[in-house]
Design a protein around this motif. Structure first.
Motif, PDB file in Angstrom:
ATOM      1  N   ARG A  74     -56.961   2.899   6.617  1.00  0.00           N
ATOM      2  CA  ARG A  74     -55.729   3.548   6.813  1.00  0.00           C
ATOM      3  C   ARG A  74     -55.108   4.061   5.419  1.00  0.00           C
ATOM      4  O   ARG A  74     -55.065   3.117   4.355  1.00  0.00           O
ATOM      5  N   ILE A  75     -54.237   4.851   5.752  1.00  0.00           N
ATOM      6  CA  ILE A  75     -53.245   5.057   4.842  1.00  0.00           C
ATOM      7  C   ILE A  75     -51.798   5.706   5.231  1.00  0.00           C
ATOM      8  O   ILE A  75     -51.858   6.108   5.634  1.00  0.00           O
ATOM      9  N   PHE A  76     -51.408   4.228   4.494  1.00  0.00           N
ATOM     10  CA  PHE A  76     -49.433   4.188   4.367  1.00  0.00           C
ATOM     11  C   PHE A  76     -49.363   4.515   3.376  1.00  0.00           C
ATOM     12  O   PHE A  76     -49.140   4.212   2.039  1.00  0.00           O
ATOM     13  N   ILE A  77     -48.047   5.918   3.863  1.00  0.00           N
ATOM     14  CA  ILE A  77     -47.160   6.415   2.749  1.00  0.00           C
ATOM     15  C   ILE A  77     -45.531   6.188   2.860  1.00  0.00           C
ATOM     16  O   ILE A  77     -45.091   6.110   4.196  1.00  0.00           O
ATOM     17  N   GLY A  78     -45.300   5.348   2.163  1.00  0.00           N
ATOM     18  CA  GLY A  78     -44.062   5.187   2.181  1.00  0.00           C
ATOM     19  C   GLY A  78     -43.452   4.359   3.017  1.00  0.00           C
ATOM     20  O   GLY A  78     -43.693   3.096   3.479  1.00  0.00           O
ATOM     21  N   SER A  79     -42.073   4.824   3.753  1.00  0.00           N
ATOM     22  CA  SER A  79     -41.461   4.260   4.808  1.00  0.00           C
ATOM     23  C   SER A  79     -42.737   4.017   6.485  1.00  0.00           C
ATOM     24  O   SER A  79     -41.600   3.955   7.292  1.00  0.00           O
ATOM     25  N   GLU A  80     -44.078   4.473   6.439  1.00  0.00           N
ATOM     26  CA  GLU A  80     -44.434   4.489   7.368  1.00  0.00           C
ATOM     27  C   GLU A  80     -44.755   3.239   7.680  1.00  0.00           C
ATOM     28  O   GLU A  80     -45.647   2.781   9.306  1.00  0.00           O
ATOM     29  N   ASN A  81     -44.474   1.977   6.865  1.00  0.00           N
ATOM     30  CA  ASN A  81     -45.069   0.915   6.579  1.00  0.00           C
ATOM     31  C   ASN A  81     -44.019  -0.112   6.945  1.00  0.00           C
ATOM     32  O   ASN A  81     -42.944   0.242   5.686  1.00  0.00           O
ATOM     33  N   ARG A  82     -42.979  -0.555   7.551  1.00  0.00           N
ATOM     34  CA  ARG A  82     -41.582  -1.463   7.115  1.00  0.00           C
ATOM     35  C   ARG A  82     -41.783  -2.137   5.561  1.00  0.00           C
ATOM     36  O   ARG A  82     -40.363  -2.059   5.415  1.00  0.00           O
ATOM     37  N   LEU A  83     -42.638  -2.709   6.057  1.00  0.00           N
ATOM     38  CA  LEU A  83     -42.867  -4.127   4.502  1.00  0.00           C
ATOM     39  C   LEU A  83     -42.166  -3.129   3.504  1.00  0.00           C
ATOM     40  O   LEU A  83     -41.466  -3.829   2.696  1.00  0.00           O
ATOM     41  N   PHE A  84     -42.910  -1.702   2.927  1.00  0.00           N
ATOM     42  CA  PHE A  84     -42.725  -1.451   1.889  1.00  0.00           C
ATOM     43  C   PHE A  84     -41.876   0.246   1.754  1.00  0.00           C
ATOM     44  O   PHE A  84     -41.795   0.918   0.952  1.00  0.00           O
ATOM     45  N   SER A  85     -41.027  -0.049   3.234  1.00  0.00           N
ATOM     46  CA  SER A  85     -40.099   1.078   3.643  1.00  0.00           C
ATOM     47  C   SER A  85     -39.298   1.378   2.139  1.00  0.00           C
ATOM     48  O   SER A  85     -38.320   1.875   1.580  1.00  0.00           O
ATOM     49  N   LEU A  86     -38.522   0.082   1.601  1.00  0.00           N
ATOM     50  CA  LEU A  86     -37.122   0.371   0.859  1.00  0.00           C
ATOM     51  C   LEU A  86     -37.890   0.538  -1.050  1.00  0.00           C
ATOM     52  O   LEU A  86     -37.503   1.271  -2.010  1.00  0.00           O
TER      53      LEU A  86
END
Length: 347
Positions: free
Chosen positions: A285-297
């Motif tokens: 899985r690749i989560f980019i930026g705000s695609e995941n809430r945890l690291f959105s900021l």
């Protein structure tokens, strides 16, 4: 995050878009029309390039951080690049050998997990993360041996051959023939069961008076099980190494973002929850930026892959976290290869 289909772009727009993304991922700085028209760039005038850049910006694929600066990919643009345009660069022979060599070193599995997290950090230039295996091995034997008048060595042997030992502090009167009785009792109750199953059974037997153990043996049994139960509950859900890599030169201009990321990494249970999504997906899985809430900021990216034991069962997740300008083409196959190598080590 929905990105436009690649077929919606002209060949010229695709070429320029690819050059902007690759240049940004390599340098961390926006790409201007002059740089794109230079050696190795596109055979167009700066004015024509600026026209295409404006089109790509209008589509939401590029952004201009300053009015006089070049363009950089948006999160939508990065997603399109990763999903449809990226050409992965497989780890070199030297990199594969280094990964396999470090993971093949003898020692407890906890050390291998620590090595994996540090290895991913070293290779990616970001922070490495490994979620510890969720499985509970079944037990084969537990033995108790006196070290001296006040200490007992407790040895746990798993059905898979894994051995762990702990030292239990006990008063002198608890030693003697009670050790043998307690060892025999523990092995009889634990064999073929996980530690949690064995502890539950023993607790019920002792509470109901059905254990047929004297007081000293009961104390030994309870302490012997407690030392492992407490140890297991205190083990970290997640091992993170290489946070210092996140403080590179480009981060100095955006220190608040980095501070937010480091704060997020302190919440290991939350990060483990994110990685759990990769474990359930059973694939990279690749989560980019705000695609995941945890690291959105903090605007960070996570590349995560489950790793399996030799039976093919997913037992944990590993990956890297860093700025969205990660070198995806290099890091993605490296994470995948490391996951497969760790799986061989897990057994």
């Amino acid at each position: 995050m929905n990105s436009p289909p690649l077929t919606d772009l002209s060949n010229r727009a695709r070429d320029i878009f690819r050059l902007v993304v690759e240049g940004y991922l390599e340098s961390g700085t926006p790409m201007g029309s002059k740089a794109l028209a230079g050696e190795g760039g596109v055979n167009l005038s700066p004015a024509s390039i600026r026209s295409v850049l404006a089109e790509l910006e209008q589509r939401g694929l590029l952004a201009a951080p300053h009015t006089s600066a070049g363009r950089m990919p948006t999160e939508t643009g990065l997603r399109l690049f990763v999903d449809a345009m990226m050409q992965v660069a497989e780890p070199t022979r030297e990199e594969r050998a280094a990964i396999e060599q470090r993971l093949a070193e003898p020692g407890p599995i906890e050390r291998a997990l620590e090595e994996t997290s540090a290895l991913l950090s070293d290779l990616s230039g970001a922070a490495g993360m490994v979620m510890v295996p969720t499985r509970e091995p079944k037990l084969a034997q537990i033995s108790l041996t006196a070290l001296d008048a006040n200490r007992v060595l407790a040895v746990l042997v798993g059905e898979d051959g894994h051995i762990e030992n702990r030292i239990i502090a006990l008063p002198v009167e608890a030693l003697g023939t009670s050790l043998e009785q307690a060892s025999n009792y523990l092995t009889a109750r634990c064999s073929g069961r996980t530690l949690a199953q064995a502890a539950s059974m023993v607790e019920k037997e002792i509470a109901s008076g059905k254990s047929a153990l004297d007081e000293a043996s009961r104390d030994l049994v309870q302490r012997g099980l407690a030392v492992w139960s407490e140890d297991a509950s205190n083990r970290p859900v997640l091992i993170v190494r290489g946070q210092a890599n996140l403080l590179d030169e480009t981060a100095l201009g955006d220190i608040e973002r980095v501070r937010s990321l480091l704060d997020d990494l302190e919440s290991k249970q939350s990060v483990a929850g994110l990685l759990e999504r990769a474990r359930r997906a059973d694939a990279m899985r690749i989560f980019i930026g705000s695609e995941n809430r945890l690291f959105s900021l903090s605007g960070s990216s996570v590349i995560a892959s489950p790793y399996r034991d030799r039976e093919g069962k997913v037992v944990g997740v590993l990956g890297v976290i860093g700025p969205t300008r990660l070198n995806y083409a290099r890091v993605v196959p490296m994470v995948d290869f490391t996951a497969r190598s760790l799986g061989k080590r897990i057994g």
